[in-house]
Design an enzyme around this catalytic site. Structure first.
Site, mmCIF file in Angstrom:
data_model
loop_
_atom_site.group_PDB
_atom_site.id
_atom_site.type_symbol
_atom_site.label_atom_id
_atom_site.label_comp_id
_atom_site.label_asym_id
_atom_site.label_seq_id
_atom_site.Cartn_x
_atom_site.Cartn_y
_atom_site.Cartn_z
ATOM 1 C CG HIS A 117 -10.928 -6.461 7.489
ATOM 2 N ND1 HIS A 117 -9.990 -7.015 8.318
ATOM 3 C CD2 HIS A 117 -10.444 -6.654 6.224
ATOM 4 C CE1 HIS A 117 -9.001 -7.530 7.601
ATOM 5 N NE2 HIS A 117 -9.252 -7.327 6.326
ATOM 6 C CD GLU A 140 -1.962 -2.327 1.395
ATOM 7 O OE1 GLU A 140 -0.843 -2.651 1.866
ATOM 8 O OE2 GLU A 140 -2.879 -3.150 1.252
HETATM 9 C C1 LIG Z 1 -2.483 -4.390 4.623
HETATM 10 C C2 LIG Z 1 -3.455 -5.261 3.946
HETATM 11 N N1 LIG Z 1 -3.618 -5.173 2.617
HETATM 12 C C3 LIG Z 1 -4.502 -5.946 1.982
HETATM 13 C C4 LIG Z 1 -5.268 -6.852 2.664
HETATM 14 C C5 LIG Z 1 -6.324 -7.690 1.951
HETATM 15 N N2 LIG Z 1 -5.867 -9.067 1.825
HETATM 16 C C6 LIG Z 1 -6.194 -9.990 2.737
HETATM 17 S S1 LIG Z 1 -5.475 -11.466 2.455
HETATM 18 C C7 LIG Z 1 -4.731 -10.871 1.065
HETATM 19 C C8 LIG Z 1 -3.852 -11.770 0.255
HETATM 20 C C9 LIG Z 1 -2.736 -12.316 1.064
HETATM 21 O O1 LIG Z 1 -1.921 -13.107 0.282
HETATM 22 P P1 LIG Z 1 -0.804 -14.011 0.927
HETATM 23 O O2 LIG Z 1 0.034 -13.194 1.830
HETATM 24 O O3 LIG Z 1 -0.117 -14.727 -0.160
HETATM 25 O O4 LIG Z 1 -1.603 -15.018 1.871
HETATM 26 P P2 LIG Z 1 -2.642 -16.144 1.442
HETATM 27 O O5 LIG Z 1 -3.987 -15.506 1.421
HETATM 28 O O6 LIG Z 1 -2.232 -16.656 0.117
HETATM 29 O O7 LIG Z 1 -2.531 -17.160 2.515
HETATM 30 C C10 LIG Z 1 -5.055 -9.548 0.846
HETATM 31 C C11 LIG Z 1 -4.590 -8.719 -0.284
HETATM 32 C C12 LIG Z 1 -5.096 -6.903 4.058
HETATM 33 N N3 LIG Z 1 -5.830 -7.717 4.814
HETATM 34 N N4 LIG Z 1 -4.178 -6.136 4.663
#
Ligand SMILES: Cc1ncc(C[n+]2csc(CCOP(=O)(O)OP(=O)(O)O)c2C)c(N)n1
Ligand SMILES: Cc1ncc(C[n+]2csc(CCOP(=O)(O)OP(=O)(O)O)c2C)c(N)n1
Ligand SMILES: [Mg+2]
Ligand SMILES: [Mg+2]
Lengths: 321, 334, 321, 334
Positions: D139, D70
């Site tokens: 959230h 971000e």
């Molecule tokens: C700071 C922040 N940005 C965006 C999100 C939204 N978000 C939640 S899970 C996710 C993807 C996470 O990907 P990864 O780290 O690969 O974990 P996975 O879901 O694959 O286990 C996103 C973009 C968030 N929760 N927090």
């Protein structure tokens, strides 16, 4: 590292517990009983269990939005987890946290986290406590491939190295952050990045409990002996959508079916230990049955539990105010 | 009891608490200074020298320099607090909150609630704020209304050296996350400060002047100006109560409401930006809870809705001052 | 790259302008004429000039708290800068910004920055503009060694690579972040980190204008040709304190004197070009004299300029409100 | 004119502005979705599908997926805005501001002022906010008071689909940084929304109900509840004006002050945390500027000073609702 029979049975039981827990949450969510955002860990079990089997009460972990597996592997109460996910008063957090915020500090589980990249700085703090108070503890930050791109994470790499902290960073790379592929979003490589900070790192196949266990063993030893941080890059697979409700249009045709068939960490474990004559299939079947009954019971308890009373809205904000 | 500067009062509070409790540690950029350099190992003590000398007594294991990595080390302070230490982290200027706010408002502030009361996070974040230093838009903000907005945080704003020592010791002993605001224009101000440790409880306002015609509520450095205004008004036979809330979260509305019941008139002086500020906060709770005692409009004395300018000519125009407080007082007394 | 005489003269003039500007600001600050925080660039001139000589009007730079050198090298008006530092109405920002916020977007100078690590994300945006509007421009983020540890910086490395942006990251490593040594605060190496993100990187001696110029030339070419981001790690030295007023107790005994004597980029340049017969000493002497007169004049103007009128406090917050 | 959901209204506004001006681009995590994956190349459109379809029409050069970074991409949006694009960046949940706030409040908000009026930064940051989704403490926050506090930012909070389209188009055409707040519980709400592009000016409140006994000011989703309350009160012969300020910065106090001059009574409904909030902001400016017209205390209807809980039982108790607005109305009418 050769594990003994009890340890092998415990590992399998834990992986099975995670799998059944997640499968069941999936079903209950589809049936409409579970509110909010739920991210399931099914398919990634060998990572949480392979890492946490190397930890003890002194040690802390920080988890992610996809935290159920880490919670179970670090010893959180399954009934309490299920109650929490249902938002009930018997939940581990009294229903205030939900799936994304399950925690049990008494178990060294410092919380799932709704903020991607939220955990790594916190775990540097847990490691600093261990180092300062000389508890002998180590601290593990689980994160996804997506989280590895967050500045908070990379700052933690540098800080852990500069302060020589007993930290293990575990990148659980399931290939996706939401719908985005990690082969696009992660420039360079996880091992190259770790090397850039002078942090020893290793890549392991997340299918293989034993490979993860061994990698974690080495990293935990290093941390306990004052050798500073390590990074483990696990290549894993998730079986469900990013969150419950995700249609997964971004995945390859038949991808998930293939993974479930050919890349299942529980099948892999079962095959390995039975073929090696370490455990009998019947022992594992028995675990399967017991665990299923436990998960059933936890759902019954959760459904039967009361909603938190309204007055709880106002408690637990401060210790004193 | 002896004369000490605001800076010394804070330094002394830190040293005394570190002596008292081995779990208290200090961390931040250059809080000791000189790590990895050829020179002096007590080089800096922060840009204003507030933590100078601590590393000599407590060593680098308890006075930790950090890389420039606010998310990393503020988060580490929070994680350390949740696992058994009592860290005092130094966010050099509160203006830098933007690179680490998540660890403060989504982690530290919410652990206890999200985890159903099972977490305790005794972290203190010391931070410098306020205008007057010719430090321009990114090093002069107040921003305490933002922290006050967040449930789960406590916010302390000492207005002089005596308050600084007592409130900081309370902050360190407090089991909740505390954001401790130090006005950069107060560091050299001198007051009577007891040598022994003492605490000032949170949520108990300090009445610095007692009067019957008008109530003035002010925060931080503005308390000084409010006192000056009260003293000048006293010469004009206007009797003013000045209230320093000391902490904005928890906030002692009772003392303010009681005073307004008596005076019926209120001026709030807040150096923060005017919108969604402490000025609006106090005015709003008073009109909600003491309306029937109000005899006049509540006036807010704040800077205009603009960033803090650099040029001394503009900055002096920006900051609320004694004259402006007196003008507001006269307008509600008219 | 062989530069022609005009270019060599321009390079020297620019470095000399920076040096004289900074020396003079130092004097005026000590005399009490300049308010606020001032961070001087003296000793690091070859970096700003070596990089910016490769740029043109299409190109953008983002600077730091130690920004005077970058401003001058990107063509900001010296009188306007001096006025700004004095907080006067003739300042480039009308006195609202001061030393830490000098900017001239019309010159592609996107601002000094009071936030360490503030510039790299912004410069990704400038590069995105160039790429999207196909201007052919490139974008340069200057940062210190300290800034290289900020998460915002490391996120920018990853983003610039993932988006394949025409960016050049320039780490101006003067060995210190305030009083903290970069050999402690920067775990690993700058080149290793860049490699971890798949970004080509090179280390250069910041004494040597020509080395920096060549490194920048290659990186700028790469960026203009769609080859994506690069990183240049310059080892530099600062002659004054972190900010004006810093007693520099953390520096080695005689360190600064030694640097001024043996590691001066202007002396180095002069020696190189005169020994190679490219320029005459007299030409350089003439530049020295002219520049000094210019700086003198800028101080006179700044001192003589009016303070901004009070009504300016309220302008320039929004385009419309 | 046709019926459209809040989600569709936003999608349409983006598409129309992208057609109109090639400098408008959209960026964020999974705003297109599917980058680097075997599957669908219009996979997501954000977690709520708001930007779905845009990548099909405008391509990946103008609908940019980002890593989870971000600070990186919000900063890039700001930098792109300052150099000639008009980016609409997606901060998925406003709760994530803590990892990127610096680029918003110290960079985008201050460029113009710090640089003496020479910068123009036409960036829009769309962000989801609000409780009701069982999404828990990290959230579900509102946080618009924090952005409203900062000089240099504009803040828009549409209360329905019609408002959403007009305010978003205005935001994109506006030359200042705009934070555009979308309440996640409104996405499926349907309204009459013109097919052609239109703008709603900033700083002009919308009076959704006209009455003489009481003024209610509400923000975002709370406007819906305030309207409901007004309609129910109307049946009890209580005549209520409801004001939706639409933007909190700039803020149309005039419409509120005029209404209070007539009604003498004010209730402010704000879903944000109660301290230093929009509720306090409105109450404070009214008591400062319209005191003599006030006939009763100003009541603020807000959640309590606690994080947003997960459990539906607690979250429903947390969120201000129609019944609570009516109770407040009755108390100021008593
Ligand atoms: C700071 C922040 N940005 C965006 C999100 C939204 N978000 C939640 S899970 C996710 C993807 C996470 O990907 P990864 O780290 O690969 O974990 P996975 O879901 O694959 O286990 C996103 C973009 C968030 N929760 N927090
Ligand atoms: C986010 C942030 N953290 C801390 C500071 C305070 N600060 C200003 S300059 C500086 C040191 C910067 O070091 P470096 O990046 O090496 O640049 P140098 O001063 O050596 O040119 C620090 C810590 C700041 N301005 N912004
Ligand atoms: Mg992933
Ligand atoms: Mg440096």
């Amino acid at each position: 590292m050769q594990l003994n029979r009890e340890q092998l049975l415990a590992a399998y039981r834990m992986m099975r517990t995670i799998r059944d827990f997640e499968d069941r949450v999936h079903t209950e969510f589809s049936a409409g009983g579970i509110p909010g955002f739920v991210h399931l860990y099914a398919g990634e079990e060998a990572s949480a269990v392979g890492i946490c089997m190397n930890l003890d009460e002194r040690d802390k972990i920080a988890s992610t939005h996809r935290g159920h597996g880490h919670c179970i592997a670090k010893g959180c109460d399954v009934d309490g987890m299920m109650g929490e996910i249902f938002g009930k008063s018997n939940g581990l957090c009294g229903g205030k946290g939900g799936s994304m915020h399950i925690a049990d500090l008494s178990k060294g589980m410092m919380g799932a986290n709704g903020i991607v990249g939220g955990g790594p700085p916190l775990i540097c703090g847990a490691a600093l406590t261990a180092k300062t108070l000389k508890t002998g503890g180590v601290a593990v930050a689980f994160m996804g491939d997506g989280a590895s791109n967050q500045g908070t994470t990379m700052e933690s790499f540098n800080l852990a190295k500069a302060w020589n902290l007993p930290v293990i960073f575990v990148v659980e790379d399931n290939g996706y952050a939401e719908s985005t592929g990690s082969n696009w979003s992660v420039s360079g490589t996880q091992l190259g990045r770790a090397a850039g900070f002078g942090i020893p790192a290793v890549q392991v196949d997340g299918l293989d409990f034993f490979a993860i266990y061994d990698a974690a063993h080495e990293a935990v030893e290093r941390a306990r002996n004052g050798g500073g941080p390590s990074l483990i890059h696990g290549k894993l697979n998730r079986y469900y959508g990013h969150f419950e409700g995700d249609a997964m249009t971004y995945r390859g045709e038949g991808e998930v079916e293939m993974l479930r068939r050919d890349h299942d960490p529980l099948n892999f474990f079962r095959k390995r230990v039975t073929e090696a004559g370490l455990l009998e299939a019947a022992q594992l079947d028995e675990i399967d049955a017991t665990v299923q009954a436990e998960i059933d019971a936890s759902v019954v308890k959760a459904k039967g539990a009361a909603m938190p009373v309204a007055s709880k809205l106002l408690t637990d904000v401060y210790v004193s105010y | 009891m002896s004369k000490k500067s605001f800076r010394q009062a804070i330094n002394e509070a830190l040293a005394q608490e570190m002596r008292r409790d081995h779990r208290v540690i200090v961390m931040g950029e250059d809080v000791a200074g000189g790590l990895g350099t050829p020179g002096d190992q007590d080089a800096w003590g922060g840009p204003m020298g507030v933590t100078k000398g601590l590393v000599g007594e407590f060593g680098r294991e308890r006075v930790l320099d950090t890389p420039i990595t606010e998310s990393g080390f503020i988060g580490a302070a929070v994680g350390a607090a949740a696992t058994g230490l009592r860290p005092v982290a130094d966010l050099m200027f509160v203006d830098f909150m933007g690179v680490c706010f998540d660890q403060i408002f989504n982690q530290a502030a919410k652990f206890r609630y999200m985890f159903g009361g099972k977490a305790v996070t005794p972290v203190v974040i010391r931070t410098m704020f306020g205008a007057g230093f010719r430090a321009a838009s990114q090093h002069s903000q107040c921003l305490y209304p933002i922290f006050t907005h967040i449930p789960g945080l406590k916010v302390a704003i000492p207005s002089n050296a005596y308050e600084a020592k007592g409130l900081l010791i309370q902050a360190i002993r407090d089991d909740d996350p505390v954001i401790f605001f130090e006005h950069k224009m107060l560091y050299d101000d001198i007051d009577e400060v007891p040598d022994e440790p003492y605490t000032i409880p949170f949520g108990e306002a300090n009445v610095t002047r007692e009067g019957t015609d008008l109530t003035i509520v002010a925060f931080g450095r503005m308390v000084k100006f409010a006192n000056e205004a009260a003293d000048l008004l006293a010469k004009q036979k206007i009797s003013v109560t000045v209230i320093d809330p000391r902490t904005t979260s928890p906030m002692d509305y009772d003392t303010i409401l009681e005073s307004v019941e008596e005076t019926g008139r209120l001026v709030v002086v807040d150096e923060a930006h005017p919108r969604c500020s402490m000025a609006t906060d106090v005015a709003a709770f008073v009109v909600q809870d003491a309306f029937k005692h109000l005899k006049a409009p509540i006036k807010m004395v704040t800077p205009p809705h603009v960033p803090v300018p650099f040029s001394p000519a503009l900055e002096d125009e920006y900051i609320p001052n004694t004259a402006r407080i007196m003008a507001a007082a006269r307008s509600v007394l008219a």
